[in-house]
Design a protein around this motif. Sequence first.
Motif, PDB file in Angstrom:
ATOM      1  N   ARG A 190       0.808  -1.216   0.000  1.00  0.00           N
ATOM      2  CA  ARG A 190       0.000   0.000   0.000  1.00  0.00           C
ATOM      3  C   ARG A 190       0.844   1.270   0.000  1.00  0.00           C
ATOM      4  N   GLY A 191       2.155   1.115  -0.147  1.00  0.00           N
ATOM      5  CA  GLY A 191       3.032   2.263  -0.292  1.00  0.00           C
ATOM      6  C   GLY A 191       3.355   3.000   0.989  1.00  0.00           C
ATOM      7  N   LYS A 192       3.155   2.343   2.140  1.00  0.00           N
ATOM      8  CA  LYS A 192       3.470   2.992   3.405  1.00  0.00           C
ATOM      9  C   LYS A 192       4.988   3.104   3.582  1.00  0.00           C
ATOM     10  N   ALA A 193       5.427   4.175   4.218  1.00  0.00           N
ATOM     11  CA  ALA A 193       6.853   4.367   4.475  1.00  0.00           C
ATOM     12  C   ALA A 193       7.375   3.250   5.372  1.00  0.00           C
ATOM     13  N   LYS A 194       8.629   2.869   5.168  1.00  0.00           N
ATOM     14  CA  LYS A 194       9.206   1.743   5.898  1.00  0.00           C
ATOM     15  C   LYS A 194       9.099   1.942   7.401  1.00  0.00           C
ATOM     16  N   ARG A 195       9.401   3.124   7.864  1.00  0.00           N
ATOM     17  CA  ARG A 195       9.357   3.393   9.296  1.00  0.00           C
ATOM     18  C   ARG A 195       7.948   3.183   9.848  1.00  0.00           C
TER      19      ARG A 195
END
Length: 347
Positions: A106-111
């Motif tokens: 879903r393209g969430k940032a890794k952090r």
Amino acid sequence: MTEGVAVDLVDLTRVYGNVKALDGLTLHIEPGELVALLGPSGCGKTTALRILAGLDEATSGTVSVGGRDVGRVPANKRDMGMVFQAYSLFPHLTVLDNVSFGLKLRGKAKRDRLSRAADLLDLVGLSEHTHKYASELSGGQQQRVALARALAIQPRVLLLDEPLSALDAKVRAQLRDEIRRVQLDVGTTTLFVTHDQEEALAIADRVGVMNRGRLEQLAAPADLYAHPATPFVAEFVGLNNKVPTEVSDGRAWLLGTSVPTLAGSVTAGGGLAMVRPESVVVSADPSGASTVSSVAFLGPISRVYATLPDGTVISAQLASSAARVLTPGDRVTVGIEPGGVLVIPAE
């Protein structure tokens, strides 16, 4: 906490050739509610779940989530988390990466995704295993990872299809309770499909019993157990004795007692009363008309089998401390607690 949404299945049918897997199924699930569909193999419960998930298509009828018809929405756009009997974890990914995988898609940032995954692993009690691989976990731990992965994306609806059937009895009971705790904590609307009656009664807000593609009864667990609406529900949920009886004026006469009949019972004449073992009372009595045929020790409870004067064998569920004084051949008096019974036609 996820904001639950309502789910509506309205007049669903699903036909495969000459087989009608679903036959006019209508089911409403309240926001945040956990409903269990219970029934034997082939009753249509998994078909209903797959249609809700978008993995199968209804022949007719509608599926709505949050008031929106999702019949033409593809499975990957329905925002649902799914946990199946097979864990389906990625063997080359760690536990943490397995749980965060959906967030990555879903393209969430890794952090953000790793933080969310860590929170979910803490919720299911697996914080100490974040860097392990699936092969290093037990079956129960793998299923917890699958649950955390399904919840990580914060789905509007959680779908559980026989998620515990591959586990041994003790782990199954522990994980069943864990699923309920997590579901209540998160607040996700949940459909749980199982053939295990104990599982359904223990985990659900309401239980729907299915038979041949139809919903025979939908009720809170205690109500379903105490007031079965049909003979099928009475026989499928819990153990029952079938005791010959006579019915008149809404009451049945059996085991020396007059008890009220439940809705759907035979209204007059002879029939068979469906009597739960825990409703049967057995008392040691040297002059009693019945005889103990066997006693089965089951830990804190025991099952006592007694032969009635007419030859009918009836089972009673007693505390083991009470049953220990009874041995095969003992004379006893058998009675019934004054609750309602369902009376079906004599076979």
